[in-house]
Design an enzyme around this catalytic site. Sequence first.
Site, PDB file in Angstrom:
ATOM      1  N   ARG A  72     -10.558  -1.476  10.587  1.00  0.00           N
ATOM      2  CA  ARG A  72      -9.919  -0.229  10.983  1.00  0.00           C
ATOM      3  C   ARG A  72     -10.351   0.130  12.399  1.00  0.00           C
ATOM      4  NH1 ARG A  72      -9.899   3.451   5.486  1.00  0.00           N
ATOM      5  NH2 ARG A  72     -11.703   2.242   4.860  1.00  0.00           N
ATOM      6  N   TYR A  78       0.835  -1.200   0.000  1.00  0.00           N
ATOM      7  CA  TYR A  78       0.000   0.000   0.000  1.00  0.00           C
ATOM      8  C   TYR A  78       0.877   1.260   0.000  1.00  0.00           C
ATOM      9  CZ  TYR A  78      -3.747   3.174   1.605  1.00  0.00           C
ATOM     10  OH  TYR A  78      -4.666   4.199   1.735  1.00  0.00           O
TER      11      TYR A  78
HETATM   12  P1  NAD Z   1     -12.699   1.719   0.500  1.00  0.00           P
HETATM   13  O1  NAD Z   1     -12.022   0.403   0.536  1.00  0.00           O
HETATM   14  O2  NAD Z   1     -13.977   1.892   1.216  1.00  0.00           O
HETATM   15  O3  NAD Z   1     -12.909   2.183  -1.010  1.00  0.00           O
HETATM   16  C1  NAD Z   1     -12.090   1.827  -2.073  1.00  0.00           C
HETATM   17  C2  NAD Z   1     -12.968   1.528  -3.282  1.00  0.00           C
HETATM   18  O4  NAD Z   1     -12.142   1.168  -4.391  1.00  0.00           O
HETATM   19  C3  NAD Z   1     -13.909   0.346  -3.051  1.00  0.00           C
HETATM   20  O5  NAD Z   1     -15.203   0.665  -3.486  1.00  0.00           O
HETATM   21  C4  NAD Z   1     -13.293  -0.775  -3.873  1.00  0.00           C
HETATM   22  O6  NAD Z   1     -14.248  -1.728  -4.290  1.00  0.00           O
HETATM   23  C5  NAD Z   1     -12.672   0.001  -5.008  1.00  0.00           C
HETATM   24  N1  NAD Z   1     -11.557  -0.709  -5.658  1.00  0.00           N
HETATM   25  C6  NAD Z   1     -10.501  -1.316  -5.070  1.00  0.00           C
HETATM   26  N2  NAD Z   1      -9.697  -1.854  -6.005  1.00  0.00           N
HETATM   27  C7  NAD Z   1     -10.258  -1.562  -7.211  1.00  0.00           C
HETATM   28  C8  NAD Z   1      -9.908  -1.864  -8.557  1.00  0.00           C
HETATM   29  N3  NAD Z   1      -8.809  -2.571  -8.851  1.00  0.00           N
HETATM   30  N4  NAD Z   1     -10.723  -1.423  -9.550  1.00  0.00           N
HETATM   31  C9  NAD Z   1     -11.842  -0.728  -9.274  1.00  0.00           C
HETATM   32  N5  NAD Z   1     -12.223  -0.420  -8.022  1.00  0.00           N
HETATM   33  C10 NAD Z   1     -11.441  -0.832  -6.998  1.00  0.00           C
HETATM   34  O7  NAD Z   1     -11.626   2.779   1.032  1.00  0.00           O
HETATM   35  P2  NAD Z   1     -11.790   4.329   1.364  1.00  0.00           P
HETATM   36  O8  NAD Z   1     -11.495   4.510   2.800  1.00  0.00           O
HETATM   37  O9  NAD Z   1     -13.041   4.859   0.811  1.00  0.00           O
HETATM   38  O10 NAD Z   1     -10.549   4.924   0.559  1.00  0.00           O
HETATM   39  C11 NAD Z   1     -10.704   5.601  -0.666  1.00  0.00           C
HETATM   40  C12 NAD Z   1      -9.369   6.168  -1.109  1.00  0.00           C
HETATM   41  O11 NAD Z   1      -8.859   7.075  -0.134  1.00  0.00           O
HETATM   42  C13 NAD Z   1      -8.289   5.113  -1.320  1.00  0.00           C
HETATM   43  O12 NAD Z   1      -7.525   5.459  -2.451  1.00  0.00           O
HETATM   44  C14 NAD Z   1      -7.459   5.217  -0.075  1.00  0.00           C
HETATM   45  O13 NAD Z   1      -6.134   4.811  -0.312  1.00  0.00           O
HETATM   46  C15 NAD Z   1      -7.546   6.696   0.243  1.00  0.00           C
HETATM   47  N6  NAD Z   1      -7.328   6.947   1.680  1.00  0.00           N
HETATM   48  C16 NAD Z   1      -8.303   6.669   2.593  1.00  0.00           C
HETATM   49  C17 NAD Z   1      -8.037   6.896   3.938  1.00  0.00           C
HETATM   50  C18 NAD Z   1      -9.082   6.625   5.004  1.00  0.00           C
HETATM   51  O14 NAD Z   1      -8.791   6.792   6.177  1.00  0.00           O
HETATM   52  N7  NAD Z   1     -10.284   6.230   4.663  1.00  0.00           N
HETATM   53  C19 NAD Z   1      -6.803   7.399   4.350  1.00  0.00           C
HETATM   54  C20 NAD Z   1      -5.836   7.639   3.378  1.00  0.00           C
HETATM   55  C21 NAD Z   1      -6.107   7.433   2.043  1.00  0.00           C
HETATM   56  N1  UDP Z   2      -5.899  -0.565  16.133  1.00  0.00           N
HETATM   57  C1  UDP Z   2      -6.265  -1.012  17.388  1.00  0.00           C
HETATM   58  N2  UDP Z   2      -7.360  -1.832  17.496  1.00  0.00           N
HETATM   59  C2  UDP Z   2      -8.107  -2.207  16.420  1.00  0.00           C
HETATM   60  C3  UDP Z   2      -7.739  -1.742  15.122  1.00  0.00           C
HETATM   61  C4  UDP Z   2      -6.616  -0.922  15.023  1.00  0.00           C
HETATM   62  O1  UDP Z   2      -5.626  -0.691  18.400  1.00  0.00           O
HETATM   63  O2  UDP Z   2      -9.092  -2.954  16.615  1.00  0.00           O
HETATM   64  C5  UDP Z   2      -4.742   0.358  16.017  1.00  0.00           C
HETATM   65  C6  UDP Z   2      -3.722   0.010  14.955  1.00  0.00           C
HETATM   66  O3  UDP Z   2      -2.734  -0.870  15.442  1.00  0.00           O
HETATM   67  C7  UDP Z   2      -3.142   1.388  14.614  1.00  0.00           C
HETATM   68  C8  UDP Z   2      -4.326   2.340  14.818  1.00  0.00           C
HETATM   69  O4  UDP Z   2      -5.254   1.629  15.655  1.00  0.00           O
HETATM   70  O5  UDP Z   2      -2.135   1.754  15.526  1.00  0.00           O
HETATM   71  C9  UDP Z   2      -5.019   2.744  13.518  1.00  0.00           C
HETATM   72  O6  UDP Z   2      -5.322   1.576  12.779  1.00  0.00           O
HETATM   73  P1  UDP Z   2      -6.120   1.551  11.413  1.00  0.00           P
HETATM   74  O7  UDP Z   2      -6.060   0.145  10.921  1.00  0.00           O
HETATM   75  O8  UDP Z   2      -7.455   2.172  11.601  1.00  0.00           O
HETATM   76  O9  UDP Z   2      -5.322   2.530  10.447  1.00  0.00           O
HETATM   77  P2  UDP Z   2      -3.763   2.802  10.130  1.00  0.00           P
HETATM   78  O10 UDP Z   2      -3.561   4.201  10.570  1.00  0.00           O
HETATM   79  O11 UDP Z   2      -2.901   1.859  10.906  1.00  0.00           O
HETATM   80  O12 UDP Z   2      -3.673   2.586   8.675  1.00  0.00           O
END
Ligand code: NAD
Ligand code: UDP
Length: 410
Positions: A271, A230
């Site tokens: 998460r 990732y």
């Molecule tokens: P999510 O898993 O809910 O959404 C991702 C979506 O992408 C899903 O609908 C999945 O089916 C689709 N997908 C995955 N692989 C695919 C592929 N090969 N082709 C087509 N579709 C595909 O995750 P999210 O939390 O909504 O994250 C969305 C974006 O934001 C991602 O790029 C993620 O890296 C980024 N992001 C999210 C967070 C967060 O905390 N939620 C933090 C940092 C970055």
């Molecule tokens: N974590 C935790 N308990 C859980 C899930 C996650 O203590 O049930 C911790 C994990 O080890 C990390 C933080 O919470 O330190 C955030 O985890 P998450 O998977 O949400 O996102 P990350 O920031 O690690 O991508």
Amino acid sequence: MSTSTSTEKITEVGHNRFGFDSRIEVDTLRSLYLTPSYIKSGDKTTHVGAPHKDYGTESVYDKDSNKIQYTTFAKFPPVRLLPNSERKRILVTGGAGFVGSHLVDRLMLLGHEVTVLDNFFTGSRTTVSHWVGHPNFEMVRHDVVEPFLIEVDQIYHLACPASPPHYQYNAVKTIKTSFMGTLNMLGLAKRTKARFLITSTSEVYGDPEEHPQREDYWGHVNCIGPRACYDEGKRVAETLTYGYQRQDGVDVRVARIFNTFGPRMNPYDGRVVSNFILQALKGEDMTVYGDGSQTRSFQYVHDLVDGLILLMNGPETRPVNIGNGHEFTILEFAEAVRDIVEDIQKEQGVANPKRVNIIHKELPTNDPQRRRPDTTRAKETLEWQPRWAVRQGVEEMVRYYQSQIAQGNI
Ligand code: NAD
Ligand code: UDP
Ligand code: UDP
């Protein structure tokens, strides 16, 4: 640590800036994820979720037969009527995911034409099913690893699994999605001259040696660890993005998103926010990994969508951190979530018979020790700052999960 940094009641999100008006009432957005639902058991029908609206979907869950009936042909929520010159054709890859679905709701309500491209690996059709059939909406099942042809003005490229258990499930596929998927979407942007925004991540900073993290910090990533698919995937996706900008003049935007939470987060994605809220709601032990001294800061999804829309429509082409600066240790966060859930349950008269325990489990490999964004660049170039306090967001998410539990979806 206090969770109530702000008690301001937020009734509207979005901004009118850079010639793009993204303001929407919070209640309208809420009506799309907290839909009215009815639960039947024998002769008795109870109403959960949101009040009835004269548009949108409804469901009736029959407990006795374990069947659910959906009503999907109701009127669509009213969307803004834009002149052709302002209406954009927007592609949202990963639009059926957690963040994507909220972005789609906003763009649809604002009156744009939205195409969702998703392979439903972690997303679900139900997150955006309330738009299916709308003349401005199209949903395509497609994997971004394969080329894709369409004519668009803007591309929000989100497709990529985002939670550690999901992205580690098939590490090679995660790298393919990050590299080949981003290559294809950049090729599409080059051909159509569309503006391209990629949702990168705070994970590009790895286990950071600088705190808080500024955009000019190059990061500290283990390129062969379990998170590398990732982290390195997003790093190379950023490299590709700026490669296309320099070589082909593609108009790019890069958002580095920090931990985000909110309704529609997949309850099983592992998460921390979804785990803690569900554990507290169900009266199960809350699982803190390690001693809980590692830190994170959590932003509510509406703030993120505000930031993404401002970045897409504004002039800043360098990477921009989008996150909330309020930092918690994970142990403090567990206690805060437990308190919030208890307050809501007391208010509703449905408290668990005894307080849930906080227990400790093994810390995952390469779990970053500290994470907090420096959001000066977002403030200076987009005039963006987070508005939602963690407590407000967690309360909203608790109500969402409660209605999902009542409907038998969790
Ligand atoms: P999510 O898993 O809910 O959404 C991702 C979506 O992408 C899903 O609908 C999945 O089916 C689709 N997908 C995955 N692989 C695919 C592929 N090969 N082709 C087509 N579709 C595909 O995750 P999210 O939390 O909504 O994250 C969305 C974006 O934001 C991602 O790029 C993620 O890296 C980024 N992001 C999210 C967070 C967060 O905390 N939620 C933090 C940092 C970055
Ligand atoms: N974590 C935790 N308990 C859980 C899930 C996650 O203590 O049930 C911790 C994990 O080890 C990390 C933080 O919470 O330190 C955030 O985890 P998450 O998977 O949400 O996102 P990350 O920031 O690690 O991508
Ligand atoms: N691509 C795509 N849709 C388009 C244009 C390109 O999916 O509308 C893909 C294309 O198949 C290629 C990638 O994007 O794999 C990169 O395209 P580019 O034109 O930059 O490279 P080339 O095709 O010249 O290798």
